[in-house]
Design an enzyme around this catalytic site. Structure first.
Site, short mmCIF file in Angstrom:
data_model
loop_
_atom_site.label_atom_id
_atom_site.label_comp_id
_atom_site.label_asym_id
_atom_site.label_seq_id
_atom_site.Cartn_x
_atom_site.Cartn_y
_atom_site.Cartn_z
N PHE A 32 -37.90 13.64 12.16
CA PHE A 32 -37.27 12.39 12.58
C PHE A 32 -38.31 11.62 13.40
O PHE A 32 -38.67 12.04 14.50
CB PHE A 32 -36.03 12.70 13.43
CG PHE A 32 -35.30 11.49 13.93
CD1 PHE A 32 -34.45 10.79 13.10
CD2 PHE A 32 -35.46 11.05 15.24
CE1 PHE A 32 -33.77 9.66 13.55
CE2 PHE A 32 -34.79 9.94 15.70
CZ PHE A 32 -33.94 9.24 14.85
N ILE A 36 -43.26 14.00 17.64
CA ILE A 36 -42.36 14.20 16.51
C ILE A 36 -42.27 15.70 16.20
O ILE A 36 -43.26 16.33 15.82
CB ILE A 36 -42.84 13.39 15.28
CG1 ILE A 36 -43.03 11.91 15.69
CG2 ILE A 36 -41.86 13.53 14.13
CD1 ILE A 36 -41.82 11.24 16.34
N SER A 37 -41.07 16.25 16.36
CA SER A 37 -40.88 17.69 16.20
C SER A 37 -41.00 18.09 14.74
O SER A 37 -40.37 17.47 13.87
CB SER A 37 -39.50 18.11 16.71
OG SER A 37 -39.35 17.76 18.05
N ILE A 94 -30.62 34.39 41.76
CA ILE A 94 -29.84 35.60 42.05
C ILE A 94 -30.58 36.83 41.53
O ILE A 94 -30.53 37.90 42.13
CB ILE A 94 -28.41 35.46 41.44
CG1 ILE A 94 -27.63 34.41 42.24
CG2 ILE A 94 -27.68 36.79 41.41
CD1 ILE A 94 -26.29 34.01 41.65
N GLY A 105 -33.74 37.23 41.61
CA GLY A 105 -34.96 37.44 42.38
C GLY A 105 -36.18 37.49 41.47
O GLY A 105 -36.27 36.75 40.48
N GLU A 120 -33.67 13.59 23.13
CA GLU A 120 -32.44 12.93 22.63
C GLU A 120 -31.92 11.87 23.60
O GLU A 120 -30.72 11.70 23.75
CB GLU A 120 -31.33 13.98 22.40
CG GLU A 120 -31.65 15.03 21.37
CD GLU A 120 -31.34 14.61 19.94
OE1 GLU A 120 -32.03 15.11 19.04
OE2 GLU A 120 -30.45 13.80 19.72
C1 LIG Z 1 -40.40 18.34 23.11
C2 LIG Z 1 -40.07 16.97 22.63
C3 LIG Z 1 -39.66 16.78 21.32
C4 LIG Z 1 -39.37 15.50 20.87
N1 LIG Z 1 -39.02 15.32 19.55
C5 LIG Z 1 -38.87 14.06 19.06
C6 LIG Z 1 -38.65 13.84 17.65
O1 LIG Z 1 -38.55 14.78 16.86
N2 LIG Z 1 -38.56 12.56 17.20
C7 LIG Z 1 -38.66 11.49 18.02
O2 LIG Z 1 -38.57 10.36 17.54
N3 LIG Z 1 -38.87 11.66 19.37
C8 LIG Z 1 -38.99 12.91 19.90
N4 LIG Z 1 -39.22 13.11 21.25
C9 LIG Z 1 -39.42 11.94 22.09
C10 LIG Z 1 -38.31 11.71 23.11
O3 LIG Z 1 -37.16 11.24 22.47
C11 LIG Z 1 -38.90 10.74 24.15
O4 LIG Z 1 -39.85 11.47 24.93
C12 LIG Z 1 -37.84 10.17 25.03
O5 LIG Z 1 -37.02 9.31 24.29
C13 LIG Z 1 -38.46 9.36 26.20
O6 LIG Z 1 -39.45 8.48 25.77
P1 LIG Z 1 -40.86 8.44 26.54
O7 LIG Z 1 -41.33 9.84 26.66
O8 LIG Z 1 -41.76 7.48 25.86
O9 LIG Z 1 -40.53 7.91 28.00
P2 LIG Z 1 -40.42 6.38 28.49
O10 LIG Z 1 -39.59 5.61 27.54
O11 LIG Z 1 -41.78 5.89 28.77
O12 LIG Z 1 -39.67 6.58 29.86
C14 LIG Z 1 -40.30 7.25 30.98
C15 LIG Z 1 -39.25 7.60 32.02
O13 LIG Z 1 -38.66 6.40 32.52
C16 LIG Z 1 -37.26 6.45 32.37
N5 LIG Z 1 -36.74 5.12 32.04
C17 LIG Z 1 -36.96 4.42 30.91
N6 LIG Z 1 -36.32 3.24 30.95
C18 LIG Z 1 -35.67 3.19 32.14
C19 LIG Z 1 -34.83 2.23 32.79
N7 LIG Z 1 -34.49 1.08 32.19
N8 LIG Z 1 -34.36 2.50 34.01
C20 LIG Z 1 -34.69 3.68 34.63
N9 LIG Z 1 -35.47 4.62 34.08
C21 LIG Z 1 -35.96 4.38 32.84
C22 LIG Z 1 -37.01 7.42 31.21
O14 LIG Z 1 -35.73 7.98 31.29
C23 LIG Z 1 -38.10 8.44 31.44
O15 LIG Z 1 -37.67 9.38 32.41
C24 LIG Z 1 -39.48 14.38 21.74
C25 LIG Z 1 -39.87 14.59 23.08
C26 LIG Z 1 -40.16 15.86 23.53
C27 LIG Z 1 -40.60 16.05 24.96
#
Ligand SMILES: Cc1cc2nc3c(=O)[nH]c(=O)nc-3n(C[C@H](O)[C@H](O)[C@H](O)COP(=O)(O)OP(=O)(O)OC[C@H]3O[C@@H](n4cnc5c(N)ncnc54)[C@H](O)[C@@H]3O)c2cc1C
Length: 388
Positions: free
Chosen positions: A128, A163-164, A342, A344, A368
């Site tokens: 995805f 992308i996983s 718990i 330890g 997600e």
């Molecule tokens: C292990 C792993 C697997 C993944 N697999 C997939 C996959 O298969 N396909 C895919 O498409 N994506 C995948 N992702 C991506 C994942 O969905 C994104 O990392 C996630 O949506 C956040 O996007 P970003 O990392 O670019 O953070 P950013 O969008 O840059 O956000 C950074 C931080 O700011 C916060 N933030 C953003 N906007 C706001 C706001 N308006 N107000 C306050 N806080 C805010 C966010 O919550 C986050 O904590 C994966 C991520 C990981 C870590």
């Protein structure tokens, strides 16, 4: 409102609970602590069992050959299936079958034949591809990957990150901008095969997760037939959004399952371990940790079941799914953390599942849709769609 499980639900939940206890937990004793797969012979044997139980392909809607089980019951089962070491990202090591990419349920007949059915039969794997380095929280604005029409084809250029499973996939869904003027109404979803020229898995991204890797993708003049547009041109974002919302319910259920198991282990240990001449369970500070675990688990469970019940009744459930995902992932992290405390020193060894849950549960507040994005979804529902 009846909070009691029906007789049928009790029966089927009991079946899966016994399956995890009798089939999965014993095998885990001999697996690497980071394993995400069973030995092929064990996997085949257990798949045959889940088929016999009539529970193979639980994530697949009945019209596509899955068992006729409502979402509330599926949620209860997902809570059971996650109750082992690999339970967050590999519940029961996949022996209940995968649903594939739910977005493909929207595919046309030819696409279903080519991609959906082979995936449901376990013959093909998909990825995805939504997130880009420009940001994953707000993909509608952040997507820079472009697709330009060229006769019967589209030419895609750009990249994706996190992308996983794309390194192990046969095809995937790639969301690309097809109309730069139209924001979220200018994004199209393409089904892209990983063997096509111009498709590159650039590197594997290692995260806290065990065994499963995320990848970085690059598209260089990747030519995709128009027949591989999923749904309609410029309507890709709606496809992504709708299905993402539904996926938040089993995602929350996985967090709850792990929390239930962590708490069960902590309760048992506190009742056996003595320090300073008395059992840990006799200390109020330990009791309160167990009480808080119980409250976290119950809160997350009722919110998640409410979201599932609304979806089953055909009512809007976007806000409830966001609340379930947010609360279950955060509560799950707290429960694992307290249970680890718990235990330890033993809590942080690889002899127990806590360290794996602790790492993987942390990702659950980001994957997600991070907690902040879920709060944004809930706020939009409370305050009106005009909120930006
Ligand atoms: C292990 C792993 C697997 C993944 N697999 C997939 C996959 O298969 N396909 C895919 O498409 N994506 C995948 N992702 C991506 C994942 O969905 C994104 O990392 C996630 O949506 C956040 O996007 P970003 O990392 O670019 O953070 P950013 O969008 O840059 O956000 C950074 C931080 O700011 C916060 N933030 C953003 N906007 C706001 C706001 N308006 N107000 C306050 N806080 C805010 C966010 O919550 C986050 O904590 C994966 C991520 C990981 C870590």
């Amino acid at each position: 409102m009846d909070l009691q499980l029906s007789e049928e639900q009790e029966l089927i939940v009991g079946m899966v609970r016994r399956f995890v206890r009798d089939e999965i937990l014993p095998l885990e004793l001999d697996l690497d602590p980071d394993a995400d797969q069973l030995a092929p012979a064990d996997s085949q044997r257990l798949i045959a069992k889940t088929k016999e139980m009539g529970l193979y392909g639980l994530g697949i809607p009945p019209e596509f050959g899955g068992p006729d089980v409502d979402l509330v019951t599926r949620t209860l089962l997902a809570i059971e299936m996650a109750q082992h070491r690999a339970g967050l990202y590999a519940p029961c090591y996949g022996v209940f079958g995968g649903a594939g990419l739910a977005q493909l349920f929207e595919a046309d007949d030819a696409q279903k034949e080519k991609y959906l059915y082979p995936t449901l039969r376990g013959e093909m794997r998909g990825f995805f591809g939504l997130t880009e380095s420009s940001g994953g929280s707000d993909p509608a604005r952040a997507i820079q990957t472009k697709a330009v029409r060229d006769g019967d084809d589209w030419i895609i250029n750009g990249s994706k990150i996190f992308i996983s499973g794309a390194d192990r996939a046969d095809y995937g869904l790639v969301f690309a901008r097809t109309d730069p003027e139209k924001g979220r109404n200018g994004i199209t979803c393409f089904i892209v095969e990983t063997s096509w020229p111009g498709f590159h898995v650039r590197r594997v991204v290692h995260t806290l997760r065990s065994a499963h890797y995320a990848t970085e993708l690059q598209f260089e003049d990747l030519r995709v037939p128009h027949a591989n547009v999923l749904g309609e041109v410029n309507k890709g974002f709606a496809i992504a959004n709708d299905r993402l919302s539904r996926q938040r319910i089993p995602y929350a259920a996985g967090c709850i399952g792990v929390a239930v198991k962590a708490n069960e282990l902590a309760l048992e240990y506190a009742g056996q371990r003595e320090t300073f001449g008395a059992l840990l369970s006799s200390r109020q500070s330990i009791q309160w940790m167990l009480v808080d675990n119980e409250i976290d688990i119950k809160t997350a469970t009722w919110l998640t079941l409410e979201a599932a019940a609304k979806a089953d009744r055909g009512e809007p459930f976007r806000k409830e799914a966001a609340m379930a995902k947010l609360v279950a992932s955060e509560a799950g992290g707290r429960v694992v953390d307290r249970s680890m405390q718990i235990f330890g020193g033993y809590g942080v060894t690889k002899d127990f599942p806590f360290e794996r849950w602790y790492r993987e549960m942390r990702i659950r507040r980001i994957g997600e849709g991070p907690s902040e994005v879920q709060r944004h979804v809930i706020a939009r529902d409370l305050l009106g769609a005009s909120l930006r």
